[in-house]
Scaffold this motif. Structure first.
Motif, PDB file in Angstrom:
ATOM      1  N   VAL A 111       0.840  -1.204   0.000  1.00 41.00           N
ATOM      2  CA  VAL A 111       0.000   0.000   0.000  1.00 41.00           C
ATOM      3  C   VAL A 111       0.872   1.249   0.000  1.00 41.00           C
ATOM      4  O   VAL A 111       0.577   2.229  -0.695  1.00 41.00           O
ATOM      5  N   VAL A 112       1.959   1.235   0.749  1.00 40.25           N
ATOM      6  CA  VAL A 112       2.885   2.372   0.772  1.00 40.25           C
ATOM      7  C   VAL A 112       3.545   2.525  -0.592  1.00 40.25           C
ATOM      8  O   VAL A 112       3.643   3.638  -1.129  1.00 40.25           O
ATOM      9  N   LEU A 113       3.986   1.428  -1.177  1.00 40.05           N
ATOM     10  CA  LEU A 113       4.600   1.495  -2.501  1.00 40.05           C
ATOM     11  C   LEU A 113       3.609   2.026  -3.538  1.00 40.05           C
ATOM     12  O   LEU A 113       3.964   2.851  -4.386  1.00 40.05           O
ATOM     13  N   GLN A 114       2.364   1.599  -3.453  1.00 39.46           N
ATOM     14  CA  GLN A 114       1.341   2.094  -4.374  1.00 39.46           C
ATOM     15  C   GLN A 114       1.107   3.587  -4.171  1.00 39.46           C
ATOM     16  O   GLN A 114       0.931   4.327  -5.140  1.00 39.46           O
ATOM     17  N   ALA A 115       1.127   4.052  -2.921  1.00 39.35           N
ATOM     18  CA  ALA A 115       0.969   5.489  -2.660  1.00 39.35           C
ATOM     19  C   ALA A 115       2.109   6.285  -3.302  1.00 39.35           C
ATOM     20  O   ALA A 115       1.889   7.391  -3.821  1.00 39.35           O
ATOM     21  N   ILE A 116       3.309   5.731  -3.317  1.00 43.18           N
ATOM     22  CA  ILE A 116       4.449   6.400  -3.952  1.00 43.18           C
ATOM     23  C   ILE A 116       4.256   6.437  -5.469  1.00 43.18           C
ATOM     24  O   ILE A 116       4.545   7.453  -6.118  1.00 43.18           O
ATOM     25  N   ILE A 117       3.735   5.369  -6.028  1.00 40.55           N
ATOM     26  CA  ILE A 117       3.441   5.342  -7.465  1.00 40.55           C
ATOM     27  C   ILE A 117       2.403   6.407  -7.804  1.00 40.55           C
ATOM     28  O   ILE A 117       2.551   7.181  -8.760  1.00 40.55           O
ATOM     29  N   GLU A 118       1.344   6.482  -7.003  1.00 38.17           N
ATOM     30  CA  GLU A 118       0.293   7.471  -7.240  1.00 38.17           C
ATOM     31  C   GLU A 118       0.823   8.891  -7.078  1.00 38.17           C
ATOM     32  O   GLU A 118       0.491   9.785  -7.872  1.00 38.17           O
ATOM     33  N   PHE A 119       1.657   9.110  -6.096  1.00 36.37           N
ATOM     34  CA  PHE A 119       2.296  10.414  -5.908  1.00 36.37           C
ATOM     35  C   PHE A 119       3.123  10.777  -7.133  1.00 36.37           C
ATOM     36  O   PHE A 119       3.048  11.890  -7.656  1.00 36.37           O
ATOM     37  N   SER A 120       3.904   9.818  -7.602  1.00 36.19           N
ATOM     38  CA  SER A 120       4.764  10.048  -8.776  1.00 36.19           C
ATOM     39  C   SER A 120       3.947  10.305 -10.032  1.00 36.19           C
ATOM     40  O   SER A 120       4.298  11.167 -10.845  1.00 36.19           O
ATOM     41  N   ALA A 121       2.849   9.578 -10.189  1.00 35.31           N
ATOM     42  CA  ALA A 121       1.999   9.753 -11.368  1.00 35.31           C
ATOM     43  C   ALA A 121       1.382  11.146 -11.413  1.00 35.31           C
ATOM     44  O   ALA A 121       1.191  11.701 -12.504  1.00 35.31           O
ATOM     45  N   ARG A 122       1.104  11.721 -10.256  1.00 36.42           N
ATOM     46  CA  ARG A 122       0.546  13.085 -10.211  1.00 36.42           C
ATOM     47  C   ARG A 122       1.552  14.110 -10.712  1.00 36.42           C
ATOM     48  O   ARG A 122       1.181  15.220 -11.096  1.00 36.42           O
ATOM     49  N   ALA A 123       2.834  13.764 -10.726  1.00 34.45           N
ATOM     50  CA  ALA A 123       3.868  14.694 -11.206  1.00 34.45           C
ATOM     51  C   ALA A 123       3.928  14.750 -12.726  1.00 34.45           C
ATOM     52  O   ALA A 123       4.575  15.645 -13.290  1.00 34.45           O
ATOM     53  N   LEU A 124       3.280  13.801 -13.407  1.00 32.55           N
ATOM     54  CA  LEU A 124       3.330  13.754 -14.878  1.00 32.55           C
ATOM     55  C   LEU A 124       2.362  14.742 -15.498  1.00 32.55           C
ATOM     56  O   LEU A 124       1.344  15.052 -15.004  1.00 32.55           O
TER      57      LEU A 124
END
Length: 124
Positions: A111-124
């Motif tokens: 879940v933490v790793l997925q939150a990091i992916i979602e955070f990173s995707a918002r930067a695109l």
């Protein structure tokens, strides 16, 4: 056992720059707001206070009988593989009447790793 008898220690590495602590303070504040019946303390491996032993002692003074340590580390490096077990063992010896456990590093949780992916995707 009442809810106050349980407690969490958010355990981080520590740093020389006091500003490094700010996200941990926010994390503890968020915990308190969302789980007001469960005690929370920060603790640090080095360079900052309180130590793990001090944080656990504070919980015991407040009446905790069960303490869960949550390593707020990205992964299981040398500190968590070598230093942390020694500290945790010393605390178990010092506080034998307390149920003391630890989780894996937060960065190993899906879940933490997925939150990091979602955070990173918002930067695109």
């Amino acid at each position: 056992m009442n809810a106050k008898a349980k407690a969490i220690v958010l355990f981080g590495h520590g740093a020389r720059d006091v500003r490094w602590r700010e996200p941990f303070d926010r994390l503890a504040s968020l915990w308190k707001a969302q789980h007001p019946n469960v005690l929370v303390e920060l603790a640090f491996l080095e360079l900052m206070q309180p130590s793990l032993e001090e944080a656990i002692g504070s919980h015991i003074t407040a009446g905790a009988m069960e303490v869960v340590v949550v390593p707020v580390f990205f992964g299981q490096g040398g500190h968590l593989r070598n230093d942390f077990p020694v500290l945790l063992s010393a605390c178990r010896e010092k506080f034998p009447n307390i149920q003391l456990s630890a989780t894996p590093a937060v960065g190993e949780d899906e879940v933490v790793l997925q939150a990091i992916i979602e955070f990173s995707a918002r930067a695109l």
